[in-house]
Every structure is written in C-alpha cells, then in structure tokens.
Write an enzyme that holds these catalytic residues in place. Structure first.
Site, PDB file in Angstrom:
ATOM      1  N   SER A 251      47.014  45.144  43.186  1.00 30.66           N
ATOM      2  CA  SER A 251      48.066  44.226  42.608  1.00 30.66           C
ATOM      3  C   SER A 251      48.694  44.900  41.373  1.00 30.66           C
ATOM      4  O   SER A 251      49.805  44.572  41.221  1.00 30.66           O
ATOM      5  CB  SER A 251      47.539  42.824  42.420  1.00 30.66           C
ATOM      6  OG  SER A 251      46.916  42.156  43.532  1.00 30.66           O
TER       7      SER A 251
ATOM      8  N   LYS B  26      43.193  37.737  32.357  1.00 29.39           N
ATOM      9  CA  LYS B  26      43.960  38.887  33.026  1.00 29.39           C
ATOM     10  C   LYS B  26      45.378  38.529  32.547  1.00 29.39           C
ATOM     11  O   LYS B  26      46.050  39.406  33.130  1.00 29.39           O
ATOM     12  CB  LYS B  26      43.710  39.146  34.473  1.00 29.39           C
ATOM     13  CG  LYS B  26      42.362  39.569  34.711  1.00 29.39           C
ATOM     14  CD  LYS B  26      42.095  39.980  36.080  1.00 29.39           C
ATOM     15  CE  LYS B  26      40.530  40.609  36.041  1.00 29.39           C
ATOM     16  NZ  LYS B  26      40.274  40.886  37.424  1.00 29.39           N
TER      17      LYS B  26
ATOM     18  N   HIS C 210      44.821  43.097  50.719  1.00 23.56           N
ATOM     19  CA  HIS C 210      44.078  41.913  50.761  1.00 23.56           C
ATOM     20  C   HIS C 210      44.224  41.301  52.205  1.00 23.56           C
ATOM     21  O   HIS C 210      43.178  40.700  52.435  1.00 23.56           O
ATOM     22  CB  HIS C 210      44.500  40.728  49.820  1.00 23.56           C
ATOM     23  CG  HIS C 210      44.385  41.057  48.135  1.00 23.56           C
ATOM     24  ND1 HIS C 210      45.603  41.185  47.231  1.00 23.56           N
ATOM     25  CD2 HIS C 210      43.187  41.535  47.407  1.00 23.56           C
ATOM     26  CE1 HIS C 210      45.010  41.583  46.095  1.00 23.56           C
ATOM     27  NE2 HIS C 210      43.626  41.777  46.225  1.00 23.56           N
TER      28      HIS C 210
ATOM     29  N   ARG D 122      37.830  49.913  48.419  1.00 24.21           N
ATOM     30  CA  ARG D 122      38.869  50.872  48.791  1.00 24.21           C
ATOM     31  C   ARG D 122      38.288  52.209  48.641  1.00 24.21           C
ATOM     32  O   ARG D 122      38.445  53.099  49.414  1.00 24.21           O
ATOM     33  CB  ARG D 122      40.077  50.712  47.793  1.00 24.21           C
ATOM     34  CG  ARG D 122      41.045  49.461  48.112  1.00 24.21           C
ATOM     35  CD  ARG D 122      41.857  49.297  46.814  1.00 24.21           C
ATOM     36  NE  ARG D 122      41.091  48.733  45.702  1.00 24.21           N
ATOM     37  CZ  ARG D 122      41.708  48.483  44.658  1.00 24.21           C
ATOM     38  NH1 ARG D 122      42.903  48.139  44.603  1.00 24.21           N
ATOM     39  NH2 ARG D 122      40.725  48.050  43.491  1.00 24.21           N
TER      40      ARG D 122
HETATM   41  O1  PNS Z   1      40.980  40.566  42.011  1.00 22.84           O
HETATM   42  P1  PNS Z   1      39.771  40.572  41.037  1.00 22.84           P
HETATM   43  O2  PNS Z   1      40.561  40.195  39.826  1.00 22.84           O
HETATM   44  O3  PNS Z   1      39.295  41.926  40.837  1.00 22.84           O
HETATM   45  O4  PNS Z   1      38.624  39.426  41.309  1.00 22.84           O
HETATM   46  C1  PNS Z   1      37.758  39.344  40.464  1.00 22.84           C
HETATM   47  C2  PNS Z   1      37.156  38.011  40.630  1.00 22.84           C
HETATM   48  C3  PNS Z   1      37.862  36.838  40.460  1.00 22.84           C
HETATM   49  C4  PNS Z   1      36.506  37.965  42.171  1.00 22.84           C
HETATM   50  C5  PNS Z   1      35.555  37.867  39.701  1.00 22.84           C
HETATM   51  O5  PNS Z   1      36.319  38.032  38.363  1.00 22.84           O
HETATM   52  C6  PNS Z   1      35.086  36.395  39.591  1.00 22.84           C
HETATM   53  O6  PNS Z   1      34.241  36.329  40.553  1.00 22.84           O
HETATM   54  N1  PNS Z   1      35.715  35.619  38.762  1.00 22.84           N
HETATM   55  C7  PNS Z   1      34.999  34.456  38.552  1.00 22.84           C
HETATM   56  C8  PNS Z   1      34.163  34.152  37.434  1.00 22.84           C
HETATM   57  C9  PNS Z   1      32.594  34.711  37.802  1.00 22.84           C
HETATM   58  O7  PNS Z   1      32.145  34.343  38.702  1.00 22.84           O
HETATM   59  N2  PNS Z   1      32.347  35.709  37.235  1.00 22.84           N
HETATM   60  C10 PNS Z   1      30.919  36.312  37.463  1.00 22.84           C
HETATM   61  C11 PNS Z   1      31.074  37.491  38.301  1.00 22.84           C
HETATM   62  S1  PNS Z   1      32.036  38.823  37.792  1.00 22.84           S
END
Ligand code: PNS
Length: 158
Positions: A128, A41, A17, A90
């Site tokens: 993570s 999560k 990150h 990745r």
């Molecule tokens: O590190 P992650 O958990 O893979 O990140 C995912 C994240 C937080 C970027 C994604 O879940 C997100 O944008 N969540 C906010 C809710 C949202 O906008 N959802 C619609 C897009 S998936």
C-alpha cells in the site's frame, strides 16, 4: 475452516490484498476482511473510506465482507467468532514481522491460528505504501489496485 479473518490497514487495498482475500474465500466458508483503524499509521484514507473500498473491490465475492475494528485482533476475532487469521507473505522481508505478530496473537489466544498464503510473483513487490507513493506523484497504479481504488487515488491526489 468456517470463518476466517484477513486483517490489515488496507490503506488502500491493493491487487495483492485482493489476491489473498480471493484465495482465502476459496478455502473458508466466510471471510471477514478486518480493516484496522491503525491510527498510529496516520492512514491516507479514513477508516470509512478504506472499508468502503474493500467492500467495493470484493463485491463480486459473495462470502466476503469488510468490517472495521479498533483494538486487539484477537478480541475482534472472538467477537466475530473467527478462529483463523489468513495473511499474505510476499518475501522473506515480511517473514520476521509476520512471525512476530502470529506468535504474539498465539500467545494472547491459543485458539487463534494464523495461516499464510504466498503472494503470487506479480504482487511480490507491491505494498500500500508503494501505491500511495506512486499515486501521490501521479504515476500509473492501475495495474496495482482494483479500479475503484485507482479512481479514489486520482481524486485524493487531484
Ligand atoms: O496492513 P498492516 O498495517 O500490516 O496490518 C497490521 C495489522 C492491522 C494486522 C496489525 O497491526 C494488527 O493486528 N493490529 C491490531 C492491534 C493488535 O492486535 N496488535 C497486536 C498484534 S501486532
């Protein structure tokens, strides 16, 4: 590119990150690390802890700040007046999920662009969840995470 968002759950922030955030900070004037609440999560670290760890890990980058958010990323981006999301890729396995999120965000808000930065080879394997797994079993994650995260994990699993 004025203000960019690097979103994620950051449970916890890893070296991978940090690499992407650092490179985004070289491209954008300002980078907001958008730390998602992600309650589904069931994160190991609280939202406050995750934001604090991101802040500490990025303290040497003057144009980066960490901000928590709940709700849709596109809404948060509008609130922050950011129109670009920068994400790390990745491996091919990331592509489908990231492609889906980028397409959805584009559908929700045409003004928001998503751009991808390739992870460097040393972080291709890192996530993570891998860090949490190794740390929970008292393995050495010091090469995988910033020092403040290493210490926080040791405290968590003491
Ligand atoms: O590190 P992650 O958990 O893979 O990140 C995912 C994240 C937080 C970027 C994604 O879940 C997100 O944008 N969540 C906010 C809710 C949202 O906008 N959802 C619609 C897009 S998936």
């Amino acid at each position: 590119m004025k203000r960019a968002l690097t979103p994620g759950t950051f449970d916890p922030i890893t070296g991978g990150h940090l690499d992407i955030i650092t490179r985004a900070a070289q491209i954008a004037d300002e980078v907001i690390v958008a730390v998602a609440a992600s309650p589904k999560k069931h994160p190991l670290f609280s939202l406050e802890e995750r934001v604090a760890l991101v802040q500490e890990a990025t303290a040497h980058l003057p144009n980066v700040k960490a901000v928590p958010f709940d709700g849709l990323l596109v809404d948060f981006a509008k609130d922050m007046e950011a129109n670009v999301v920068v994400k790390g890729l990745r491996a091919i396995t990331d592509f489908e999920y990231e492609f889906q999120m980028a397409a959805l965000n584009y559908q929700l808000d045409r003004a928001m662009e998503t751009i991808f930065i390739m992870s460097p080879p040393q972080y291709m394997y890192l996530s993570s969840s891998i860090v949490r797994e190794v740390a929970s079993l008292h393995g050495d994650v010091s090469d995988m995470v910033p020092p403040c995260v290493n210490e926080a994990l040791k405290r968590k699993f003491a």
